[in-house]
Design a protein around this motif. Structure first.
Motif, PDB file in Angstrom:
ATOM      1  N   TRP A 145       5.170  28.984  27.694  1.00  0.00           N
ATOM      2  CA  TRP A 145       4.012  28.554  28.475  1.00  0.00           C
ATOM      3  C   TRP A 145       2.928  28.032  27.529  1.00  0.00           C
ATOM      4  O   TRP A 145       2.390  26.940  27.709  1.00  0.00           O
ATOM      5  CB  TRP A 145       3.471  29.717  29.309  1.00  0.00           C
ATOM      6  CG  TRP A 145       2.273  29.323  30.128  1.00  0.00           C
ATOM      7  CD1 TRP A 145       2.277  28.528  31.234  1.00  0.00           C
ATOM      8  CD2 TRP A 145       0.912  29.676  29.893  1.00  0.00           C
ATOM      9  NE1 TRP A 145       0.990  28.358  31.709  1.00  0.00           N
ATOM     10  CE2 TRP A 145       0.130  29.055  30.900  1.00  0.00           C
ATOM     11  CE3 TRP A 145       0.259  30.454  28.930  1.00  0.00           C
ATOM     12  CZ2 TRP A 145      -1.255  29.197  30.965  1.00  0.00           C
ATOM     13  CZ3 TRP A 145      -1.116  30.599  29.001  1.00  0.00           C
ATOM     14  CH2 TRP A 145      -1.866  29.977  30.015  1.00  0.00           C
ATOM     15  N   GLN A 146       2.644  28.810  26.511  1.00  0.00           N
ATOM     16  CA  GLN A 146       1.659  28.403  25.515  1.00  0.00           C
ATOM     17  C   GLN A 146       1.995  29.100  24.211  1.00  0.00           C
ATOM     18  O   GLN A 146       2.441  30.246  24.218  1.00  0.00           O
ATOM     19  CB  GLN A 146       0.254  28.779  25.982  1.00  0.00           C
ATOM     20  CG  GLN A 146      -0.879  28.135  25.225  1.00  0.00           C
ATOM     21  CD  GLN A 146      -2.234  28.502  25.822  1.00  0.00           C
ATOM     22  OE1 GLN A 146      -2.858  29.477  25.415  1.00  0.00           O
ATOM     23  NE2 GLN A 146      -2.678  27.738  26.815  1.00  0.00           N
TER      24      GLN A 146
ATOM     25  N   SER B 187       4.017  28.320  14.873  1.00  0.00           N
ATOM     26  CA  SER B 187       3.501  28.808  16.148  1.00  0.00           C
ATOM     27  C   SER B 187       4.211  30.101  16.497  1.00  0.00           C
ATOM     28  O   SER B 187       5.317  30.365  16.005  1.00  0.00           O
ATOM     29  CB  SER B 187       3.707  27.776  17.268  1.00  0.00           C
ATOM     30  OG  SER B 187       5.082  27.622  17.569  1.00  0.00           O
ATOM     31  N   ARG B 188       3.565  30.896  17.309  1.00  0.00           N
ATOM     32  CA  ARG B 188       4.145  32.164  17.734  1.00  0.00           C
ATOM     33  C   ARG B 188       3.914  32.356  19.224  1.00  0.00           C
ATOM     34  O   ARG B 188       3.121  31.660  19.852  1.00  0.00           O
ATOM     35  CB  ARG B 188       3.522  33.335  16.958  1.00  0.00           C
ATOM     36  CG  ARG B 188       2.044  33.556  17.255  1.00  0.00           C
ATOM     37  CD  ARG B 188       1.560  34.913  16.763  1.00  0.00           C
ATOM     38  NE  ARG B 188       0.128  35.120  16.989  1.00  0.00           N
ATOM     39  CZ  ARG B 188      -0.395  35.551  18.136  1.00  0.00           C
ATOM     40  NH1 ARG B 188       0.398  35.795  19.175  1.00  0.00           N
ATOM     41  NH2 ARG B 188      -1.706  35.723  18.264  1.00  0.00           N
TER      42      ARG B 188
ATOM     43  N   LYS C  25       9.237  25.252  22.646  1.00  0.00           N
ATOM     44  CA  LYS C  25       7.903  24.696  22.434  1.00  0.00           C
ATOM     45  C   LYS C  25       6.984  25.090  23.578  1.00  0.00           C
ATOM     46  O   LYS C  25       7.428  25.387  24.675  1.00  0.00           O
ATOM     47  CB  LYS C  25       7.967  23.163  22.342  1.00  0.00           C
ATOM     48  CG  LYS C  25       8.755  22.622  21.160  1.00  0.00           C
ATOM     49  CD  LYS C  25       8.723  21.105  21.152  1.00  0.00           C
ATOM     50  CE  LYS C  25       9.492  20.533  19.963  1.00  0.00           C
ATOM     51  NZ  LYS C  25       9.466  19.042  19.973  1.00  0.00           N
ATOM     52  N   GLY C  26       5.680  25.056  23.309  1.00  0.00           N
ATOM     53  CA  GLY C  26       4.714  25.260  24.371  1.00  0.00           C
ATOM     54  C   GLY C  26       4.601  24.030  25.248  1.00  0.00           C
ATOM     55  O   GLY C  26       5.088  22.940  24.913  1.00  0.00           O
TER      56      GLY C  26
END
Length: 643
Positions: free
Chosen positions: A169-170, A179-180, A501-502
């Motif tokens: 989602w994000q 990114s995490r 991915k977000g």
């Protein structure tokens, strides 16, 4: 025996822990809360605090508990067996967050280390150890929601579901990984405000139970009783659900009783036999998915699955279970060629044990937790999926309307000049619209695996793509049935969904994406505020066509009616990029009509064409006593209300 294990000597679990009656109910397949007895539980016996373990492994020769506390040595803590096939042991001194597994020795001398089928938590993947946790320590604050849940989730209430894959989602920027994931608590601070802003009533989570393979999206479950540790602890997930409820948002989770993966630490070949599945691959394996099919005719397996359904409602206050792949459970020949499946005792293709299991699960859920929703993802024409079991149905509350989704998406993918030849793809759904309690689903499956994003399915240039998308969503929200929309579709994400991915939140810098998002916000508000659009979804009295036959212009018009007040709305869909002036439709009553929704408004990135308030004429049309003469915007949906 190691030094560590001397500190934690095991002893038989007291007979009072797992009574003969518990064993009888588990063996009968009717124990509805087997998770209260099997698995790992923090307890005190005779003044000694520790953990009591219990596992069903009837065909094992030996079972022991292993973990850091005994250097993973299977000789240190052998378990005691019973004639029910359940092994148990109490180990004083062990504390919460102890990591453990079961070591099983088969009759042939093979050795397996298995996660706990009833384990309440698991290590972060790729590790597969179970973790002993106390699920009763969290202090809930959602009492008001639970008291009101049955009313909020009744069939005449508005239900607008935002389908979410939490891992994508994000994403949060991260120096090490780029990114995490957001944690459950971070999601409570970000996802909930977004859902409130958009006006959804519910969040539906892709499977939240622990799964080792990210690419399965959660549908290949290893820990059926363990919320995934990717986003935090069980208490963190409780906090997320609690905060949803305190903000009047319901939580539905995807539940996967149709199959389980072949992972070595999981249920497959658990005690040296196909304990949870069928030995015969014609019954026991999904060849398409490379997974195993539960043996629904085995009583202990039924206790496991029914208890699992109740567990999420009981311990995590979940408001609904969306049951995945129901069709694969109902049919013995699902995705199989001749000779690759075994008929039932009557020579048919129906899986009688699975049917019995689904009916029993629905009866138990609705009996113990009135107001909780059970939702079938069932893609065939199996009758009475959402009808009570006492009348011959499967007992689900709601069913995904896959036929409506396929037909209407197919229609919208056609270039507008060709839609006149596919008019029936919009109208056909009304032939069966009230056979079931339907949800209209635009789900994750429609925007992945090369299918493209929802906006990219639409024909035409960018303006037409976004106008088509808004018109489709407007049609969906005005059509009978509850609503479900996958994340990213509500702002027109360009790329298809990628679980790694977000979402493309940066797209919202552009006015066309802002317009779609604002349109969905307004749709949800109108949908919730107008009983006409939600309280009579499942009866013919709530819907009638005004004109379903104008294929030449690709225009559809119909009436929605409230159940109790007699209020009516008129919906007009113009699904070509042509402005239609002085377009006449019949109306159910006279007077002035105003636009409640117009998908072509400039604030939605439309062309801004509007009829505003229009006075009807006392002339018969389309079986009505009055007529409206409208200017229909291009590629638009209008929802009209008496002024």
């Amino acid at each position: 025996m190691t030094t560590n294990s001397i500190s934690f000597p095991g002893q038989p679990a007291p007979a009072t822990w797992l009574s003969d009656f518990d064993k009888y109910l588990i063996g009968e397949g009717t124990h509805e809360r087997a998770y209260e007895k099997l698995g790992a539980h923090l307890v005190s016996f005779e003044g000694k605090a520790g953990i009591v373990f219990a596992v069903w492994a009837p065909n094992a020769r030996e079972v022991s508990i292993i973990g850091d506390f005994n250097d993973w040595d299977g000789k240190c803590h052998p378990m005691h067996s019973s004639d029910s096939g359940i092994w148990s042991l109490f180990i004083p001194g062990l504390k919460e967050y102890t990591v453990y597994k079961y070591r099983l020795i088969t009759q042939q001398g093979e050795q397996f280390d298995k996660s706990d089928p009833y384990g309440f938590a698991m290590e972060l993947r790729p590790a597969t150890g179970s973790v002993a946790v106390n699920l009763d320590s969290y202090q809930w604050g959602d009492g008001q929601w639970l008291n009101e849940r049955a009313q909020r989730q009744s069939l005449d209430s508005p239900i607008s579901i935002y389908e979410v894959h939490l891992a994508s989602w994000q994403r949060q920027p991260d120096e090490k990984y780029g990114s995490r994931y957001l944690t459950y608590r971070e999601l409570a601070e970000t996802l909930i405000p977004y859902v409130l802003k958009m006006g959804y009533t519910h969040i539906e989570l892709l499977p939240i139970a622990e799964h080792p393979f990210d690419g399965s999206w959660g549908y290949q479950v290893l820990g059926f009783f363990a919320p995934t540790s990717r986003f935090g602890t069980p208490q963190d997930f409780m906090y997320f659900v609690d905060q949803c409820h305190q903000h009047n948002i319901g939580v539905i989770v995807d539940w996967v009783p149709a199959h389980f993966p072949k992972d070595g630490a999981g249920l497959n070949y658990f005690d040296g036999t196909h304990l949870y599945a069928h030995e015969d691959p014609r019954q026991g394996e999904h060849q398409d998915w490379g997974t195993m099919i539960f043996n629904y005719g085995r009583n202990e397996v039924r206790s496991f699955l029914i208890s699992n359904a109740l567990f999420w409602i009981d311990k995590y206050h979940i408001d609904g279970l969306r049951v995945d792949a129901v069709a694969s459970m109902l049919y013995l020949d699902y995705s199989r060629k001749e000779g690759e499946w075994l008929p039932n005792e009557h020579g048919g293709r129906e899986n009688l044990a699975a049917i019995s299991f689904l009916r029993k699960t629905n009866e138990v859920v609705h009996g113990l937790f009135p107001g909780v929703l059970t939702i079938a993802e069932e893609s065939t024409s199996w009758p009475m999926v959402s009808r009570p079991t006492w009348s011959g149905g499967l007992g689900f509350s709601l069913k995904w309307n896959m036929g409506w989704m396929h037909d209407t998406l197919s229609y919208m993918c056609h270039d507008s000049i060709h839609r006149r030849f596919h008019h029936n793809e919009i109208t056909f759904g009304m032939l069966y619209a009230f056979h079931e309690n339907f949800i209209l689903p635009i789900s994750h499956d429609e925007v992945v695996h090369g299918k493209g994003s929802l906006v990219n399915k639409m024909p035409g240039d960018d303006w037409q793509k976004f106008a088509n998308l808004r018109a489709y969503l407007g049609f969906m929200w005005s059509y009978p049935g509850k609503k479900l929309l996958f994340m990213g579709c509500d702002f027109g994400q360009w790329q298809e969904w990628n679980h790694d991915k977000g979402l493309e939140w940066q797209a919202l810098e552009a006015e066309n994406h802002q317009g779609v998002q604002r349109f969905v916000q307004d749709l949800n508000q109108v949908y919730k505020n107008e009983p006409t659009l939600h309280e009579n979804d499942y009866d013919w009295t709530g819907f009638s066509w005004i004109n379903a036959n104008d294929s030449d212009n690709s225009v559809f018009s119909f009436i929605r009616r409230a159940k109790n007040t007699g209020d009516q709305l008129v919906v007009v869909c113009n699904l070509t990029p042509v402005v239609r002036e002085k377009y006449r439709i019949g109306t159910p009553q006279g007077g002035e009509w105003r636009e409640l929704i117009n998908s072509d408004l400039a604030i939605y990135w439309g062309s801004g064409i509007s009829s505003g308030v229009t006075a009807s004429q006392s002339e018969p049309s389309h079986g009505c006593e009055h007529t409206l003469e409208l200017t229909l915007p291009p590629l638009s949906v209008l929802i009209l209300k008496p002024a």
